[in-house]
Design an enzyme around this catalytic site. Structure first.
Site, PDB file in Angstrom:
ATOM      1  N   GLU A 277       0.887  -1.166   0.000  1.00 47.92           N
ATOM      2  CA  GLU A 277       0.000   0.000   0.000  1.00 47.92           C
ATOM      3  C   GLU A 277       0.921   1.211   0.000  1.00 47.92           C
ATOM      4  O   GLU A 277       1.617   1.450   0.988  1.00 47.92           O
ATOM      5  CB  GLU A 277      -0.877   0.020   1.266  1.00 47.92           C
ATOM      6  CG  GLU A 277      -1.718  -1.221   1.471  1.00 47.92           C
ATOM      7  CD  GLU A 277      -2.839  -1.324   0.477  1.00 47.92           C
ATOM      8  OE1 GLU A 277      -3.198  -0.297  -0.111  1.00 47.92           O
ATOM      9  OE2 GLU A 277      -3.340  -2.438   0.266  1.00 47.92           O
TER      10      GLU A 277
ATOM     11  N   CYS B  86      -3.189   8.510   3.419  1.00 48.58           N
ATOM     12  CA  CYS B  86      -2.878   7.990   2.083  1.00 48.58           C
ATOM     13  C   CYS B  86      -4.064   8.134   1.143  1.00 48.58           C
ATOM     14  O   CYS B  86      -3.903   8.190  -0.068  1.00 48.58           O
ATOM     15  CB  CYS B  86      -2.482   6.531   2.187  1.00 48.58           C
ATOM     16  SG  CYS B  86      -3.714   5.556   3.059  1.00 48.58           S
TER      17      CYS B  86
HETATM   18  P1  NAP Z   1       8.415   4.944   4.680  1.00 49.41           P
HETATM   19  O1  NAP Z   1       9.489   5.880   5.029  1.00 49.41           O
HETATM   20  O2  NAP Z   1       8.445   4.287   3.364  1.00 49.41           O
HETATM   21  O3  NAP Z   1       8.409   3.836   5.858  1.00 49.41           O
HETATM   22  C1  NAP Z   1       7.421   2.842   5.885  1.00 49.41           C
HETATM   23  C2  NAP Z   1       7.857   1.765   6.841  1.00 49.41           C
HETATM   24  O4  NAP Z   1       8.944   1.024   6.284  1.00 49.41           O
HETATM   25  C3  NAP Z   1       8.356   2.275   8.192  1.00 49.41           C
HETATM   26  O5  NAP Z   1       7.849   1.459   9.217  1.00 49.41           O
HETATM   27  C4  NAP Z   1       9.844   2.106   8.058  1.00 49.41           C
HETATM   28  O6  NAP Z   1      10.511   1.997   9.295  1.00 49.41           O
HETATM   29  C5  NAP Z   1       9.879   0.801   7.318  1.00 49.41           C
HETATM   30  N1  NAP Z   1      11.169   0.384   6.846  1.00 49.41           N
HETATM   31  C6  NAP Z   1      12.149   1.138   6.289  1.00 49.41           C
HETATM   32  N2  NAP Z   1      13.242   0.361   6.025  1.00 49.41           N
HETATM   33  C7  NAP Z   1      12.930  -0.896   6.436  1.00 49.41           C
HETATM   34  C8  NAP Z   1      13.637  -2.133   6.455  1.00 49.41           C
HETATM   35  N3  NAP Z   1      14.880  -2.247   5.992  1.00 49.41           N
HETATM   36  N4  NAP Z   1      13.027  -3.217   6.941  1.00 49.41           N
HETATM   37  C9  NAP Z   1      11.779  -3.153   7.415  1.00 49.41           C
HETATM   38  N5  NAP Z   1      11.058  -1.999   7.448  1.00 49.41           N
HETATM   39  C10 NAP Z   1      11.633  -0.887   6.960  1.00 49.41           C
HETATM   40  O7  NAP Z   1       6.974   5.618   4.759  1.00 49.41           O
HETATM   41  P2  NAP Z   1       6.392   6.641   5.835  1.00 49.41           P
HETATM   42  O8  NAP Z   1       7.107   7.930   5.660  1.00 49.41           O
HETATM   43  O9  NAP Z   1       6.353   6.011   7.177  1.00 49.41           O
HETATM   44  O10 NAP Z   1       4.883   6.788   5.341  1.00 49.41           O
HETATM   45  C11 NAP Z   1       4.437   7.761   4.428  1.00 49.41           C
HETATM   46  C12 NAP Z   1       3.999   7.137   3.137  1.00 49.41           C
HETATM   47  O11 NAP Z   1       3.131   6.047   3.379  1.00 49.41           O
HETATM   48  C13 NAP Z   1       3.231   8.093   2.255  1.00 49.41           C
HETATM   49  O12 NAP Z   1       3.784   8.071   0.977  1.00 49.41           O
HETATM   50  C14 NAP Z   1       1.819   7.516   2.200  1.00 49.41           C
HETATM   51  O13 NAP Z   1       1.153   7.722   0.999  1.00 49.41           O
HETATM   52  C15 NAP Z   1       2.040   6.084   2.460  1.00 49.41           C
HETATM   53  N6  NAP Z   1       0.862   5.484   3.074  1.00 49.41           N
HETATM   54  C16 NAP Z   1       0.095   4.626   2.355  1.00 49.41           C
HETATM   55  C17 NAP Z   1      -1.024   4.043   2.939  1.00 49.41           C
HETATM   56  C18 NAP Z   1      -1.891   3.076   2.187  1.00 49.41           C
HETATM   57  O14 NAP Z   1      -2.713   2.408   2.814  1.00 49.41           O
HETATM   58  N7  NAP Z   1      -1.762   2.952   0.906  1.00 49.41           N
HETATM   59  C19 NAP Z   1      -1.345   4.339   4.255  1.00 49.41           C
HETATM   60  C20 NAP Z   1      -0.548   5.226   4.958  1.00 49.41           C
HETATM   61  C21 NAP Z   1       0.559   5.793   4.351  1.00 49.41           C
HETATM   62  P3  NAP Z   1      11.266   3.266   9.977  1.00 49.41           P
HETATM   63  O15 NAP Z   1      10.207   4.236  10.331  1.00 49.41           O
HETATM   64  O16 NAP Z   1      11.938   2.645  11.137  1.00 49.41           O
HETATM   65  O17 NAP Z   1      12.208   3.798   8.945  1.00 49.41           O
END
Ligand code: NAP
Length: 522
Positions: free
Chosen positions: A255, A294
């Site tokens: 997602e 999102c």
């Molecule tokens: P992100 O920076 O991509 O991080 C998402 C998750 O991935 C975090 O828990 C992050 O952990 C984790 N992660 C990073 N590296 C990893 C690794 N090596 N192993 C396991 N996990 C790892 O995204 P965000 O900034 O939190 O969220 C914002 C984005 O999410 C926006 O673009 C939004 O559109 C999208 N979103 C989509 C939905 C949907 O349902 N489609 C819902 C909500 C948000 P850390 O925080 O520890 O780095």
């Protein structure tokens, strides 16, 4: 304070100082989170080999009772969670409700669904298929729970809903969960899981929590696991292409970003009540959770004849949306979650302005009582792209804040083309009282969206909202939205089950199916 992780059935502290979790209004450090040195391979093995069998000893109804009890624990502590959501995420009470109550409601919904599946331990599809001239030889499809672990990686904007909407489905299916909230806002996830674990309402170890970085988590996945990822498209690509993920053919649901749109029908007039409903929905979508949803509306498609009217009403309404301290009376717009997100939103607005005119907002702001240096506010921002069909960046730039772009259209076909330029989105809404237009819009938009909301006068007061994900409906979108699908009632269980065709003597098959619940999509 150091936030711990719950792995292998115990709370453990990661090494190192950890990452500071800050209050986005005051800059105060609330806690530190880090997972350095944690044995992730052992944590996943424990979930697979110890917790999974314990969980699958229960029927669907037995697991459902655990979900219902977990929801009760969360309800009892709700006020504390709201305070944490305000402190760590800058949520107003309304923002916190979307996250906290959304999580609790989804748990309760799947608890109810599980009760309906009764004492069965696996699912069967309805009917059998005759395979030979002899009627005795037939086939049935059964769905049995995966024997691996469900790895849930969540985004920062929904530390409660993201956690529980995923966990509810996996646990009901019989698959233990290792949940990894985004580090920046993991305080709320941590507090909730602490309470649920302490209450002992779930089989030991079937819900684990990893707070802090994900490190090499993806290196330890196995073929019977299932990964559900929510976050940015960049991270999704990186994790999904890890060699072990690719080699093990693990299920991987994404997602990701989405440039969602709302479409005002040509039948709507300046004085029609539906126009007022449309504008209210757009404003709500822009400001709830300061636009960090999102599903939030990013593109506003209006017939060219109504552009001036919509622009004026929107500007007036946005000017009335009070920005300030999240708990204060009348405040509807809180801060973004941290400085990095504030900077990313400013950069994104700069990109949109290459193609669109700024109508209001566009800059950071420090409301009275907030820290001038550390607070993370962004003004609600409206832009106008006069010729949106000739643009690219307004359709592919997700500004994760209270930001949206107005786009006039000349014809229904142009409107559908504009919607599709999002490259695949989570949600689209259509406001119209014209049934023919609603039908053609739904069919034109469906291939590009996970959900289409049709609003006319009859449902204007009762619909659940453009951005609200309902557990009965699928959530996910094609293309840049990640190509995933979750929730959707019983449909959600399929991701955590293996579908197998069983062929044999029809009498034997009937005997086998005695322990199954029917997988009927209603
Ligand atoms: P992100 O920076 O991509 O991080 C998402 C998750 O991935 C975090 O828990 C992050 O952990 C984790 N992660 C990073 N590296 C990893 C690794 N090596 N192993 C396991 N996990 C790892 O995204 P965000 O900034 O939190 O969220 C914002 C984005 O999410 C926006 O673009 C939004 O559109 C999208 N979103 C989509 C939905 C949907 O349902 N489609 C819902 C909500 C948000 P850390 O925080 O520890 O780095």
């Amino acid at each position: 304070m150091k936030i711990t992780s719950y792995l292998q059935g115990r709370w453990i502290e990661g090494g190192g100082e950890g990452v500071p979790l800050r209050n986005p209004v005051t800059g105060e450090v609330l806690a530190y989170a880090g997972s350095d040195g944690v044995d992730l391979a052992a944590a996943l093995d424990y979930a697979r080999n110890q917790a999974g069998p314990r969980l699958r000893q229960l029927s669907y109804a037995g697991r459902a009772r655990g979900l219902a009890a977990a929801a009760e624990v969360l309800i009892a502590n709700r006020d504390r969670y709201q305070a944490l959501a305000q402190a760590n995420s800058g949520n107003t009470p309304a923002d916190a409700a979307v996250d906290i109550d959304g999580g609790i409601g989804t748990l309760q919904y799947f608890a109810g669904l599980g009760q309906g599946l009764g004492e069965a331990c696996f699912l069967r599809e309805p009917g059998m298929a005759r395979l030979a001239r002899d009627k005795a030889f037939q086939a049935v499809h059964v769905l049995t729970p995966l024997t691996g672990v469900a790895i849930h990686i969540n985004a920062f904007n929904f530390p409660s809903w993201g956690l529980w909407e995923k966990a509810a489905v996996a646990l009901l299916a019989g698959v233990p969960v290792v949940a990894k909230p985004a580090t920046a806002t993991c305080l709320l996830s941590w507090a909730m899981v602490q309470d649920v674990i302490a209450a002992g309402v779930l089989p030991e170890g079937c819900l684990s929590l990893l707070c802090g970085g994900g490190h090499d988590l993806m290196k330890h996945v196995k073929g019977n696991d299932a990964v559900m990822f929510t976050g940015s498209a960049d991270t999704a690509v990186r994790l999904r292409s890890e060699p072990q993920v690719v080699a093990s053919n693990v299920r991987f649901n994404v997602e990701a970003d989405s440039i969602n749109c709302v479409l005002l029908g040509e039948d709507v007039t300046a004085d029609s009540p539906l126009l007022a409903d449309f504008v209210s929905e757009v404003v709500r979508e822009m400001i709830v959770k300061a636009g960090q949803k999102c599903t939030a509306i990013r593109r506003i498609l209006v017939p060219i004849a109504l552009l001036d009217t919509v622009r004026e009403v929107l500007l007036t309404k946005l000017a009335c949306a009070q920005l300030g301290l999240p708990g204060a009376e009348g405040v509807r717009v809180g801060p973004l979650v941290n400085k990095a997100q504030q900077q990313a939103a400013l950069t994104g607005i700069g990109v949109l302005r290459q193609e669109a005119e700024l109508l209001c907002g566009g800059d950071i702001v420090v409301p009275e009582g907030a820290d001038p240096e550390h607070s993370c506010y962004l003004q609600p921002t409206l832009l106008l792209a006069a010729d949106p069909l000739s643009c690219r960046r307004i359709h592919d730039t997700e500004v994760f804040g209270p930001v949206a772009t107005l786009m006039p259209y000349d014809s229904a076909q142009d409107a559908f083309l504009l919607a599709a330029q999002g490259g695949g989105s989570l949600a689209c809404s259509v406001f119209t009282n014209n049934p023919e237009f609603a039908t053609s819009a739904a069919l034109a938009l469906a291939p590009h969206h996970g959900r289409v909301l049709l609003v006319d006068d009859a449902v204007a007061a009762s619909h659940t909202g453009h951005g609200i994900v309902m557990p009965q409906c699928v959530h996910g979108g094609p293309g840049r939205a990640g190509g995933g699908e979750e929730l959707g009632g019983l449909r959600g269980l399929a991701f955590y089950h293996r579908r197998t065709a069983v062929q044999g003597d029809v009498v034997q098959l009937e005997a086998l199916l005695g322990g199954a619940a029917e997988y009927v999509l209603s």
